[in-house]
Design a protein around this motif. Structure first.
Motif, PDB file in Angstrom:
ATOM      1  N   GLY A 172       0.788  -1.069   0.003  1.00  0.00           N
ATOM      2  CA  GLY A 172       0.029  -0.118  -0.173  1.00  0.00           C
ATOM      3  C   GLY A 172       0.802   1.243   0.054  1.00  0.00           C
ATOM      4  O   GLY A 172       0.273   2.311   0.392  1.00  0.00           O
TER       5      GLY A 172
ATOM      6  N   GLY B  50       2.612   2.073  -2.800  1.00  0.00           N
ATOM      7  CA  GLY B  50       3.099   2.415  -4.204  1.00  0.00           C
ATOM      8  C   GLY B  50       4.274   1.694  -4.772  1.00  0.00           C
ATOM      9  O   GLY B  50       4.557   1.921  -5.811  1.00  0.00           O
TER      10      GLY B  50
ATOM     11  N   GLY C 253       4.305  -1.830  -5.528  1.00  0.00           N
ATOM     12  CA  GLY C 253       3.660  -2.448  -6.407  1.00  0.00           C
ATOM     13  C   GLY C 253       3.257  -1.904  -7.843  1.00  0.00           C
ATOM     14  O   GLY C 253       3.658  -2.198  -8.797  1.00  0.00           O
ATOM     15  N   LYS C 254       2.888  -0.696  -7.792  1.00  0.00           N
ATOM     16  CA  LYS C 254       2.233   0.092  -8.861  1.00  0.00           C
ATOM     17  C   LYS C 254       3.610   0.637  -9.731  1.00  0.00           C
ATOM     18  O   LYS C 254       3.709   0.382 -10.830  1.00  0.00           O
ATOM     19  CB  LYS C 254       1.530   1.260  -8.417  1.00  0.00           C
ATOM     20  CG  LYS C 254       0.935   1.904  -9.614  1.00  0.00           C
ATOM     21  CD  LYS C 254      -0.184   3.033  -8.986  1.00  0.00           C
ATOM     22  CE  LYS C 254      -0.509   3.910 -10.339  1.00  0.00           C
ATOM     23  NZ  LYS C 254      -1.585   4.697  -9.968  1.00  0.00           N
TER      24      LYS C 254
ATOM     25  N   ASN D 149      -8.127 -14.459  -4.212  1.00  0.00           N
ATOM     26  CA  ASN D 149      -7.389 -13.405  -3.859  1.00  0.00           C
ATOM     27  C   ASN D 149      -8.109 -11.919  -4.229  1.00  0.00           C
ATOM     28  O   ASN D 149      -7.676 -11.327  -5.197  1.00  0.00           O
ATOM     29  CB  ASN D 149      -5.987 -13.680  -4.419  1.00  0.00           C
ATOM     30  CG  ASN D 149      -5.004 -12.531  -3.695  1.00  0.00           C
ATOM     31  OD1 ASN D 149      -5.176 -11.632  -2.929  1.00  0.00           O
ATOM     32  ND2 ASN D 149      -3.705 -12.943  -4.390  1.00  0.00           N
TER      33      ASN D 149
ATOM     34  N   GLN E   1      -8.012  -1.811 -10.372  1.00  0.00           N
ATOM     35  CA  GLN E   1      -7.820  -0.258 -10.499  1.00  0.00           C
ATOM     36  C   GLN E   1      -6.552   0.038 -11.278  1.00  0.00           C
ATOM     37  O   GLN E   1      -6.487   1.170 -11.287  1.00  0.00           O
ATOM     38  CB  GLN E   1      -8.013   0.155  -9.122  1.00  0.00           C
ATOM     39  CG  GLN E   1      -6.570  -0.444  -7.974  1.00  0.00           C
ATOM     40  CD  GLN E   1      -5.409   0.327  -8.244  1.00  0.00           C
ATOM     41  OE1 GLN E   1      -5.138   1.503  -8.470  1.00  0.00           O
ATOM     42  NE2 GLN E   1      -4.287  -0.481  -8.057  1.00  0.00           N
TER      43      GLN E   1
END
Ligand code: COA
Length: 137
Positions: free
Chosen positions: A67, A69, A71-72, A98, A107
Motif C-alpha cells: 500500500g 506504491g 507494486g504500482k 485473492n 484499479q
C-alpha cells in the motif's frame, strides 16, 4: 518512500527465492517450490536467460510494506518495457480467492478475462507434459 526499480542481478537470487517462498506460502503451495537460488541464477543470468526480472529496492532503513506504491511502480516499469518491446498486453494469473489482488489489478485498468469472456488459464505440466513430449506420433 524512496524506492528504485532496477533489473535484478544474480546476487539478488537469494532474496528472490525468499519472495518466491513467501508468495507460495501465501497460496498454500510451498510444497510445490522445487527451484533453489542456484537454479534461479543459472536460468536468469546465464547465456540464454529464461526470464527477466525487476526488483524494487528501498533505502536500507525502510521496511517494505504493502500500500505504499511499490507494486504500482514495479508494474509501471514492466509496462514501459513491454511497450518498448512491442507488446500489446500483460497477463497475470490470480487466485479466485485473492480478492484484494484482483481489485488491485482492476484499479490498474486490467480486465478479468474469465469474468468478461469465460477465458481460463490452462496449464500443461508434470506427467502430462512428459507424456506429450514423449509422444512421437
Ligand atoms: C497486490 C500487491 C502486489 C499490490 O502492491 P502494493 O505495493 O501493495 O500496491 P500499491 O501501493 O502500489 O497500490 C497502488 C494503488 O493501488 C491502490 N490499491 C492498493 N490496494 C488496493 C486494493 N486491494 N484494491 C484497490 N486498490 C488498491 C492504492 O490505493 C494505490 O492507488 P493510487 O495510485 O490511486 O494512490 C501487494 O499488496 C501484494 O504483494 N499482496 C500480497 C501478495 C499478492 O496477492 N500478490 C499478487 C498475486 S497475483
Amino acid at each position: 518512500m524512496e524506492c528504485i526499480v532496477r533489473p535484478a542481478q544474480s546476487a539478488d537470487c537469494d532474496h528472490l527465492m525468499g519472495m518466491i517462498r513467501e508468495i507460495a506460502e501465501y497460496h498454500n503451495l510451498l510444497d510445490e517450490v522445487k527451484i533453489n537460488s542456484q537454479v534461479l541464477s543459472a536460468d536468469g543470468f546465464g547465456g540464454d536467460p529464461f526470464y527477466q526480472c525487476l526488483v524494487a529496492e528501498l533505502a536500507p532503513e525502510q521496511e517494505g510494506k504493502q500500500g505504499q506504491g511499490i507494486g504500482k511502480k514495479l508494474m509501471s516499469e514492466v509496462a514501459k518495457l513491454a511497450l518498448a518491446r512491442g507488446c500489446v498486453e500483460m497477463k497475470f494469473t490470480v487466485a479466485e480467492w485473492n480478492v484484494r489482488a484482483l481489485a488491485w489489478y482492476r484499479q490498474l485498468g486490467a480486465q478479468d478475462k474469465t469474468e468478461a469472456g469465460g477465458w481460463h488459464c490452462v496449464e500443461l505440466g508434470g506427467e502430462a507434459l512428459q507424456r506429450l513430449a514423449g509422444d512421437r506420433r
